[in-house]
Write a protein that holds these residues in place. Sequence first.
Motif, PDB file in Angstrom:
ATOM      1  N   ARG A   1      87.797   7.569  23.313  1.00 24.90           N
ATOM      2  CA  ARG A   1      89.018   8.132  22.702  1.00 24.90           C
ATOM      3  C   ARG A   1      88.721   9.501  22.113  1.00 24.90           C
ATOM      4  NH1 ARG A   1      94.244   7.241  21.761  1.00 24.90           N
ATOM      5  NH2 ARG A   1      95.034   7.704  19.677  1.00 24.90           N
TER       6      ARG A   1
ATOM      7  N   LEU B   1      85.840   3.962  20.961  1.00 24.73           N
ATOM      8  CA  LEU B   1      86.033   5.061  20.010  1.00 24.73           C
ATOM      9  C   LEU B   1      85.475   6.373  20.571  1.00 24.73           C
ATOM     10  CD1 LEU B   1      85.279   3.346  16.574  1.00 24.73           C
ATOM     11  CD2 LEU B   1      87.480   4.094  17.436  1.00 24.73           C
ATOM     12  N   ASP B   2      84.316   6.309  21.211  1.00 20.14           N
ATOM     13  CA  ASP B   2      83.731   7.519  21.801  1.00 20.14           C
ATOM     14  C   ASP B   2      84.596   8.052  22.946  1.00 20.14           C
ATOM     15  OD1 ASP B   2      81.628   7.505  20.049  1.00 20.14           O
ATOM     16  OD2 ASP B   2      80.230   6.475  21.420  1.00 20.14           O
TER      17      ASP B   2
END
Length: 156
Positions: free
Chosen positions: A36, A33-34
């Motif tokens: 992305r 997530l980071d």
Amino acid sequence: MSINATLFFQAIVFLILVWFTMKFVWPPIAKALDERAQKIADGLAAADRAKSELTAANQRVEKELAQARNESATRLADAERLAQSIIEQAKARASEEGNKIVAAAQAEAEQQAIRAREALRDQVAALAVKGAEQILRKEVDATVHADLLNRLKTEL
């Protein structure tokens, strides 16, 4: 077994599952997530940079176009001035040549008039001599009376 022991074991299994998820599952998900989010932020930053570069490029192009328009207008004005100068010079030369031609024609006409007068004087003198000859009924010698004939020519 009692319900309390079942709840207690389920709570312990749940806590182990939470610990396992937090220790092994959650970090890769958070990392993805980071990553992305970082890619999206980098893409947005690149888009902003590209947009600002495009704006700057458009401004440079507009400046260069304005400069090119100014240069072409200046060159066109210079060409028009040069053309007017050439036209004026050609007119002056043509006028000068016309004046020369007119002067030459006038001089030629004057020369022809002088020649015609001389020829007319000669003819009138010859006619006067013939007339005098016929009146006197004797021959008049032109060589003898050349002085008289020249005075007669100048009087005519």
